[in-house]
Design a protein around this motif. Sequence first.
Motif, short mmCIF file in Angstrom:
data_model
loop_
_atom_site.label_atom_id
_atom_site.label_comp_id
_atom_site.label_asym_id
_atom_site.label_seq_id
_atom_site.Cartn_x
_atom_site.Cartn_y
_atom_site.Cartn_z
N TYR A 164 2.60 -4.36 14.51
CA TYR A 164 2.39 -4.73 13.11
C TYR A 164 2.58 -3.51 12.21
O TYR A 164 3.21 -3.59 11.15
CB TYR A 164 0.98 -5.31 12.90
CG TYR A 164 0.77 -6.69 13.50
CD1 TYR A 164 1.79 -7.64 13.53
CD2 TYR A 164 -0.46 -7.05 14.02
CE1 TYR A 164 1.58 -8.89 14.08
CE2 TYR A 164 -0.69 -8.30 14.57
CZ TYR A 164 0.34 -9.22 14.59
OH TYR A 164 0.13 -10.47 15.12
N ALA A 165 2.03 -2.37 12.63
CA ALA A 165 2.14 -1.15 11.81
C ALA A 165 3.59 -0.71 11.72
O ALA A 165 4.07 -0.33 10.63
CB ALA A 165 1.28 -0.04 12.41
N LEU A 166 4.32 -0.74 12.84
CA LEU A 166 5.74 -0.36 12.81
C LEU A 166 6.56 -1.31 11.94
O LEU A 166 7.45 -0.87 11.20
CB LEU A 166 6.31 -0.31 14.23
CG LEU A 166 5.80 0.83 15.12
CD1 LEU A 166 6.33 0.67 16.54
CD2 LEU A 166 6.20 2.18 14.55
N ASN A 167 6.26 -2.60 12.01
CA ASN A 167 6.96 -3.57 11.15
C ASN A 167 6.66 -3.31 9.68
O ASN A 167 7.56 -3.42 8.82
CB ASN A 167 6.56 -5.01 11.51
CG ASN A 167 7.37 -5.56 12.65
OD1 ASN A 167 8.48 -5.10 12.92
ND2 ASN A 167 6.83 -6.57 13.31
N ALA A 168 5.41 -2.96 9.36
CA ALA A 168 5.05 -2.67 7.97
C ALA A 168 5.79 -1.44 7.47
O ALA A 168 6.30 -1.42 6.33
CB ALA A 168 3.54 -2.46 7.85
N LYS A 170 8.69 -0.34 8.63
CA LYS A 170 10.09 -0.74 8.53
C LYS A 170 10.34 -1.51 7.22
O LYS A 170 11.30 -1.24 6.50
CB LYS A 170 10.47 -1.59 9.74
CG LYS A 170 11.87 -2.12 9.72
CD LYS A 170 12.12 -3.02 10.91
CE LYS A 170 13.30 -3.90 10.63
NZ LYS A 170 13.41 -5.00 11.55
N GLU A 171 9.46 -2.47 6.93
CA GLU A 171 9.62 -3.26 5.70
C GLU A 171 9.47 -2.38 4.45
O GLU A 171 10.16 -2.57 3.46
CB GLU A 171 8.59 -4.39 5.68
CG GLU A 171 8.89 -5.50 6.70
CD GLU A 171 7.80 -6.54 6.80
OE1 GLU A 171 6.80 -6.48 6.02
OE2 GLU A 171 7.91 -7.40 7.68
N LYS A 172 8.55 -1.41 4.49
CA LYS A 172 8.37 -0.50 3.36
C LYS A 172 9.60 0.34 3.14
O LYS A 172 10.05 0.53 1.98
CB LYS A 172 7.15 0.39 3.61
CG LYS A 172 6.78 1.25 2.43
CD LYS A 172 5.53 2.04 2.74
CE LYS A 172 5.16 2.91 1.57
NZ LYS A 172 4.02 3.76 1.84
N GLN A 173 10.21 0.83 4.25
CA GLN A 173 11.44 1.63 4.11
C GLN A 173 12.58 0.77 3.62
O GLN A 173 13.40 1.23 2.79
CB GLN A 173 11.80 2.28 5.46
CG GLN A 173 10.92 3.45 5.81
CD GLN A 173 11.31 4.08 7.14
OE1 GLN A 173 12.10 3.53 7.89
NE2 GLN A 173 10.72 5.23 7.41
N ALA A 175 12.34 -1.78 1.67
CA ALA A 175 12.07 -2.07 0.26
C ALA A 175 12.41 -0.85 -0.59
O ALA A 175 12.92 -0.98 -1.73
CB ALA A 175 10.61 -2.45 0.07
N GLN A 176 12.16 0.36 -0.08
CA GLN A 176 12.48 1.57 -0.84
C GLN A 176 14.00 1.78 -0.91
O GLN A 176 14.49 2.29 -1.90
CB GLN A 176 11.81 2.79 -0.19
CG GLN A 176 10.31 2.85 -0.42
CD GLN A 176 9.68 4.02 0.30
OE1 GLN A 176 10.31 4.74 1.05
NE2 GLN A 176 8.39 4.20 0.05
N GLU A 177 14.71 1.41 0.13
CA GLU A 177 16.17 1.58 0.14
C GLU A 177 16.85 0.59 -0.77
O GLU A 177 17.94 0.84 -1.27
CB GLU A 177 16.70 1.44 1.57
CG GLU A 177 16.32 2.60 2.47
CD GLU A 177 16.80 2.40 3.89
OE1 GLU A 177 17.46 1.39 4.20
OE2 GLU A 177 16.48 3.26 4.74
N ALA A 178 16.26 -0.54 -0.97
CA ALA A 178 16.90 -1.56 -1.78
C ALA A 178 16.68 -1.41 -3.25
O ALA A 178 16.56 -0.61 -3.98
CB ALA A 178 16.39 -2.93 -1.39
#
Length: 178
Positions: A164-168, A170-173, A175-178
């Motif tokens: 869960y932490a790794l997925n969070a 990944k999703e944060k990165q 979101a920052q790239e987009a």
Amino acid sequence: MKEKVLEQKKQIVQEIKDKVEKSQGVVLVDYRGLNVEELTELRQKYREAGVDYKVYKNTMMRFAFKDAGYEEFNQYLSGPNAIAFGYEDSVQPAKVTSEFSKEHENFEIKAGIVDGNIVGIDEIKRLANLPSKEVLIAQTLGGLNAPISGFANVLQGTIRNLIYALNAVKEKQEAQEA
């Protein structure tokens, strides 16, 4: 003729001694007062439980118990006696005997031998209340298995939380790239 009778008696004594030595549990009972139907029922219950039940003369049993190293057991050999031998399980003769004695007041438990120790009526009744060998093994294995299962669940929870932490992250990165 006397030698033939003596030889037969020696064979009976040897038979009893062998059964006592092979047995995990032995129970001595007084069967007075039971009718033929009740004795047949008792024999059937013993047979179903894998217990050998036999009536021998007390004098033959005295010699056999003495030869087998259980001379103290001879104090219980008075009156008409029968003996139950349990070869597989030390508790089965006690269980069947105790249950049958509850239903038939005339059936008396005298004593027993369990795992090489002479026991009285109270010990036989306590043994009869124990769960079977298979149930005790299952309970022990269940008890041993519980901590292992708990440990596996803890590890699963830790791994799940890590995912869960790794997925969070990944999703944060993303979101920052987009």
